[in-house]
Every structure is written in C-alpha cells, then in structure tokens.
Design an enzyme around this catalytic site. Structure first.
Site, mmCIF file in Angstrom:
data_model
loop_
_atom_site.group_PDB
_atom_site.id
_atom_site.type_symbol
_atom_site.label_atom_id
_atom_site.label_comp_id
_atom_site.label_asym_id
_atom_site.label_seq_id
_atom_site.Cartn_x
_atom_site.Cartn_y
_atom_site.Cartn_z
ATOM 1 N N GLY A 12 0.853 -1.200 0.000
ATOM 2 C CA GLY A 12 0.000 0.000 0.000
ATOM 3 C C GLY A 12 0.879 1.235 0.000
ATOM 4 O O GLY A 12 0.638 2.196 0.739
ATOM 5 N N THR A 18 -0.030 5.189 4.390
ATOM 6 C CA THR A 18 1.423 5.281 4.244
ATOM 7 C C THR A 18 1.844 6.744 4.186
ATOM 8 O O THR A 18 2.797 7.152 4.845
ATOM 9 C CB THR A 18 1.868 4.552 2.952
ATOM 10 O OG1 THR A 18 1.379 3.221 3.031
ATOM 11 C CG2 THR A 18 3.368 4.546 2.807
ATOM 12 N N ARG A 46 1.154 -0.498 -7.101
ATOM 13 C CA ARG A 46 0.840 -0.951 -8.467
ATOM 14 C C ARG A 46 1.315 0.028 -9.520
ATOM 15 O O ARG A 46 1.458 -0.317 -10.677
ATOM 16 C CB ARG A 46 -0.679 -1.040 -8.630
ATOM 17 C CG ARG A 46 -1.295 -2.272 -8.076
ATOM 18 C CD ARG A 46 -2.789 -2.155 -8.213
ATOM 19 N NE ARG A 46 -3.216 -2.673 -9.501
ATOM 20 C CZ ARG A 46 -4.193 -3.553 -9.640
ATOM 21 N NH1 ARG A 46 -4.848 -3.978 -8.599
ATOM 22 N NH2 ARG A 46 -4.537 -3.987 -10.824
ATOM 23 N N GLU A 220 -15.734 13.804 16.917
ATOM 24 C CA GLU A 220 -14.961 14.287 15.774
ATOM 25 C C GLU A 220 -15.704 15.419 15.086
ATOM 26 O O GLU A 220 -16.932 15.382 14.983
ATOM 27 C CB GLU A 220 -14.740 13.155 14.776
ATOM 28 C CG GLU A 220 -13.912 12.021 15.333
ATOM 29 C CD GLU A 220 -13.607 10.989 14.267
ATOM 30 O OE1 GLU A 220 -12.752 11.285 13.423
ATOM 31 O OE2 GLU A 220 -14.235 9.932 14.272
ATOM 32 N N HIS A 244 -11.509 1.048 19.297
ATOM 33 C CA HIS A 244 -10.917 2.095 20.137
ATOM 34 C C HIS A 244 -11.639 2.258 21.479
ATOM 35 O O HIS A 244 -11.012 2.359 22.535
ATOM 36 C CB HIS A 244 -10.938 3.444 19.422
ATOM 37 C CG HIS A 244 -10.318 3.408 18.050
ATOM 38 N ND1 HIS A 244 -9.250 2.613 17.742
ATOM 39 C CD2 HIS A 244 -10.616 4.086 16.915
ATOM 40 C CE1 HIS A 244 -8.913 2.801 16.469
ATOM 41 N NE2 HIS A 244 -9.745 3.678 15.945
ATOM 42 N N LYS A 334 -19.317 11.511 14.415
ATOM 43 C CA LYS A 334 -18.686 12.447 13.475
ATOM 44 C C LYS A 334 -19.569 13.671 13.336
ATOM 45 O O LYS A 334 -20.740 13.642 13.665
ATOM 46 C CB LYS A 334 -18.503 11.767 12.117
ATOM 47 C CG LYS A 334 -17.481 10.614 12.161
ATOM 48 C CD LYS A 334 -16.949 10.286 10.789
ATOM 49 C CE LYS A 334 -16.053 9.064 10.794
ATOM 50 N NZ LYS A 334 -14.696 9.302 11.307
HETATM 51 C C1 BG6 Z 1 -10.028 5.563 12.859
HETATM 52 C C2 BG6 Z 1 -11.398 5.569 12.271
HETATM 53 O O1 BG6 Z 1 -9.702 4.303 13.354
HETATM 54 O O2 BG6 Z 1 -9.973 6.516 13.921
HETATM 55 C C3 BG6 Z 1 -11.771 6.950 11.777
HETATM 56 O O3 BG6 Z 1 -11.453 4.645 11.194
HETATM 57 C C4 BG6 Z 1 -11.591 7.976 12.869
HETATM 58 O O4 BG6 Z 1 -13.095 6.989 11.282
HETATM 59 C C5 BG6 Z 1 -10.226 7.850 13.515
HETATM 60 O O5 BG6 Z 1 -11.735 9.252 12.297
HETATM 61 C C6 BG6 Z 1 -10.113 8.724 14.750
HETATM 62 O O6 BG6 Z 1 -8.804 8.678 15.210
HETATM 63 P P1 BG6 Z 1 -8.159 9.924 15.963
HETATM 64 O O7 BG6 Z 1 -6.796 9.471 16.330
HETATM 65 O O8 BG6 Z 1 -8.177 11.070 14.992
HETATM 66 O O9 BG6 Z 1 -9.054 10.177 17.144
#
Ligand code: BG6
Length: 498
Positions: A12, A18, A46, A220, A244, A334
């Site tokens: 990737g 990355t 690729r 978020e 998480h 979100k």
């Molecule tokens: C990711 C999710 O694992 O964590 C995302 O796929 C999310 O949707 C992100 O925005 C949030 O991570 P952080 O570190 O910005 O709180």
C-alpha cells in the site's frame, strides 16, 4: 545479525495511511535517532513510477502531515532507505519476483533479513497477500524474524473475523501478528495504566462503592470525507466502538494485571471483556442510540438511502465484583462541535452511602455549591488529567467552591507528544506486543458487539456540528445523569397547538 535490524515491507505504498501516518512517523523516528542502523523500507504499489517520483510524492505528504518541522538531513537519510517496488499483489506469480528482489537486497551489504510486513491495505487483500508470502517461501525463517502488522477493520463481525484470523494464522503465528489499534499508542491511553497502578490513591476507590459511572467519549468535527465507500459499509459501531472505545474501556476497568508484561496486561483485558454483559433485544432498544448527521447522505460515496450510523451512544454494565451495577456510557460520533476524546470518572456524592453492605452508613449533606468529584483523563486534543474537588469558599458563612486541579501534559513548554504510530512502529521493531490487540481480545469485542440487536436500535438524525441526537442525552437523563463532555440538550417540546 542485530535483533532490531529489519526491512519493513509496506503493502500500500501510495495509499493514504502510508503517506499520512507511516512515512511521517518514520521521519520522526529517524529524526529522534530511534531507527535501527540498517533499517530499510520496501514500499509496494501498483503504479508505474520511478524511485525519484515516489520519494518526491512522499516528501509532499511529509510536508502536509509531519508533526515536527522537516529536518532535511533526517529526510535525506530516510529517503535513501526507501525503495519503491511495483507489483500487482493479487497475482500470486508476482510474489516470486518479490522474493528474488528481497533476497538480493538482503544479501547485499547492510541489509538484514528480519522482515516486518505492514499491510496498509483494505482487509479484502489480507488473505491474498499472506498466501502469496507463504507460498513463495518469503516467510522461511533461518534465525531471522518475520512480523505482520495489520490495520483494522479486522472483520465485520465475529464470524468474518474468525475466517480472516484462520487465513492469517496459516502463515503467521499469533506472536508474530501485530493488530494495530492506534488508540493504544496514544499517550494518555497508556497513561491510564500509570495513573491507576502507580498512584495508591486511586485503586482503593476504583470500584462500585465509590464510582457512580464512567463515561468514554470520542467526538470528531469532520464528517466521513473521502472514506465514504468504506465508512458507509461499516458505521461508527464497527469503526470506533468495537476497537478504540472497547480497548479504552478495558484498560480503564480491568483488574490490576499480575505484572506489566504484554501478555499479563492482555490477560487482564480479556478477563474484563469476557465480563461485559451482553445486550438483549430489550437493552438494545433502551440502551443503544444510533445517529446520522443531517448532511451524511449528501456525502460523495454514500448511498442515497443509507441507514449507516455516524454516531453511537450506549450504556453497558460489567458483571464482576468490582463494577456490578455501575453504568459505563460510551459515545462517539462524526460532525460534532469539536474533536476531543476523554474518559470521565464520576464519583459518588457525599450524600450517597459508600459503606460496605451491613456497615452503618455515614453520609454528609451536600453543602450549597458542592458538586460531585470528577476525574477526567483528557486524551485529545489536550492531554492531561483534571480532578474536581469541593473546598470551602473563603467567607464567614459555610459555602463550598469547586476547585479544578488541572495537569495539562501537552501544554508544557517543549513538550512534543510522539504520534501513536511512532510508538507502535517502534514497538513492532522491538517485538513488544503490549499495545496490540491479541486474537482473544478481538474475538470478545466482536462477540459483545454482535449481541446488539441492530434492528431494535433507533436511528436518529442530528444536526451537523450540533450536540448529537437528543436521545443520547435522554439515555443519561433517564438515570438522572448527564454527559460531562457536552452541554445537555433537551428535546424541543412538541408543538401542541391544534
Ligand atoms: C479511525 C477511524 O480508526 O480513527 C476513523 O477509522 C476515525 O473513522 C479515527 O476518524 C479517529 O482517530 P483519531 O486518532 O483522529 O481520534
């Protein structure tokens, strides 16, 4: 061969992860002098591009995403360590070429044969890559180590996670597999264990006698952005809660591990996760709220009749002596008013009995101005800890004033918090799996998530950048509680005019 020297093989090479996370993290590690002497990167993609073009593209990504100013020397050194390798990873015959390429490099000067495979790819490619590596003999070990790093999502439920795990375990042993949950690399999540077990003042209170409830909330600002095709199939429950939030819960609520060794910590988390009370049809209806932000269906890549949740709030309980009866409220969403994450511990009020059963209860009236004690572990954007205490207001009458004791770790001068990926990459190089998810933990989190009867959970719309659905607030109001991280917001009274 040095135990730490290795070639990191990234599948990737030109992907988002990355460019946004891995290369900036490697640059920071290079700058800090943390990378092993003979560390090399082979980045697989690729596209038909030259080494120069690839390095230039990475440089632009670095400019956009690095946490520190770009240090030219560090970047030059790192860039020399990176080689782009073009292949179609879905074609098994192309793994032969990769094998030859790796072998030739590894026999050259300064190249080691420890191999760290990083799958920065969508999970549908995991099995084909792992099979390709195994079938060509790239994974043969002759005194060297092979490690595999996987990103989430790891399945979409317990059944699919099991299939994926079996496929991967055909080629890698459990101790070689590093399943990333980048929240475990966050400074303040690691600090929870420190706070709990390196301060004798908290552990005696860390139970149902003294704690009224615990809240874990991750909000978020952004919407789904360019990730809609993935997100619309996944939703907030699987994208955030299964990994998480449940990992944060496990660290917050687990019993003290026997030692701080990786497997002992993970055993303690597994015990806790196995004690989560599963949802029933009834509790799915009453204790889980799904929300979708108003403009979600207008996002590019989202289906026009999508019922995917972009917000979750839930109440759960743990069936063990420490936590019986204590609600844990988890929420994430979100398009909320801010980006923040915190764990909030609400202690019982002085007028609640905290004596063990059978002992006489000593309670104290709440003085005017008194409030419950709150311990907040701030994960982001600020990192720190605050504790709210009641103290006497300097005056001739007896009145209480709330004192907020605040430790802001990230506000200190010259404080530069390492990014989660820096720590996690270094952990893999060192073979330390403490901050990675073991299969039994993962299986238990899916088992718990699968218990939610999705057809019973209401999907509520919420205003973009508003405070989330009012049903999420009602979830706590019903229990005479409130979320500590957002202002309460009430349902608008229905218009009763005829
Ligand atoms: C990711 C999710 O694992 O964590 C995302 O796929 C999310 O949707 C992100 O925005 C949030 O991570 P952080 O570190 O910005 O709180």
């Amino acid at each position: 061969m040095n135990e730490l020297s290795c070639t990191m093989i990234i599948f990737g090479a030109t992907g988002d992860l990355t460019r946004r996370k891995l290369i900036p993290a490697l640059h920071q590690l290079q700058y800090g002098g943390h990378l092993p002497e003979d560390f090399q990167v082979v980045a697989i993609g690729r596209r038909e591009i030259t080494q120069e073009e690839y390095r230039e593209d990475l440089f632009h990504a670095m400019v956009a995403y690095t946490r520190i100013l770009i240090d030219e020397d560090s970047w030059e050194t790192l860039a020399r360590r990176i080689t782009y390798y073009k292949m179609d990873l879905t074609k098994t015959e192309e793994y032969r070429g990769l094998q030859t390429f790796l072998k030739e490099r590894q026999h050259g000067e300064n190249f080691s044969c420890n191999q760290l495979f990083y799958l920065a790819m969508a999970p549908e490619f995991f099995t084909v890559i792992v099979d390709g590596l195994k079938d060509t003999g790239i994974l043969e070990e002759t005194g060297n180590w092979n490690r595999l790093v996987l990103e989430k999502p790891f399945g979409k439920d317990l059944a699919s996670a099991k299939v994926l795990n079996e496929n991967i375990q055909r080629a890698f042993r459990e101790e070689q597999i590093f399943r990333i949950d980048h929240y475990l690399g966050k400074e303040m999540i690691q600090n929870i264990t420190m706070l709990r077990f390196q301060n004798t003042i908290f552990e005696p209170l860390w139970n149902s006698r003294y704690i009224d409830n615990i809240q874990i909330s991750v909000s978020e600002l952004d919407g789904v952005g360019s990730r809609a095709p993935y997100y619309d199939q996944t939703g907030a429950l699987r994208d955030m809660v299964q990994n998480h939030l449940l990992q944060t819960l496990a660290i917050t609520a687990m019993d003290p591990p026997k030692t701080m060794e990786a497997d002992q910590i993970r055993d303690a988390k597994v015990k806790l996760l196995s004690e989560l009370i599963l949802f029933t049809e009834e509790t799915s209806k009453t204790n889980v709220v799904f929300g979708q932000y108003e403009s979600y269906k207008n996002e590019i890549g989202v289906q026009e009749n999508s019922v995917t949740e972009t917000f979750v709030a839930l109440k759960l309980f743990i069936d063990n002596a420490r936590w019986r009866g204590v609600p844990f409220y988890l929420t994430t969403g979100k398009k909320l008013p801010e980006k923040s994450a915190q764990v909030t511990v609400e202690f019982k009020a002085p007028n609640q009995c905290v004596q063990p059963e059978g002992e006489p209860c000593q309670v104290f009236d709440m003085q005017p101005g008194s409030q419950v004690n709150i311990l907040e572990i701030k994960i982001q954007p600020k990192e720190g800890i605050s504790l709210r205490l009641n103290t006497k207001k300097p005056s001739v009458i007896s009145e209480t004033v709330v004192a907020e004791m605040e430790y802001c770790q990230s506000c200190q001068n010259n404080f530069n918090t390492p990014d989660a990926y820096e720590k996690l990459l270094l952990d893999v190089i060192h073979g330390d799996s403490t901050r990675f998810t073991r299969w039994d933990e993962l299986a238990l989190t899916w088992y718990f998530i699968d218990s939610i009867h999705l057809d019973q959970v209401p999907l509520c719309e919420y205003e973009d950048l508003g405070r989330g659905p009012w049903e999420a607030h009602e979830l706590l109001e019903r229990d005479q509680r409130k979320w500590w991280h957002v202002e309460t917001h009430k349902k608008e009274a229905p218009n009763e005019d005829p």
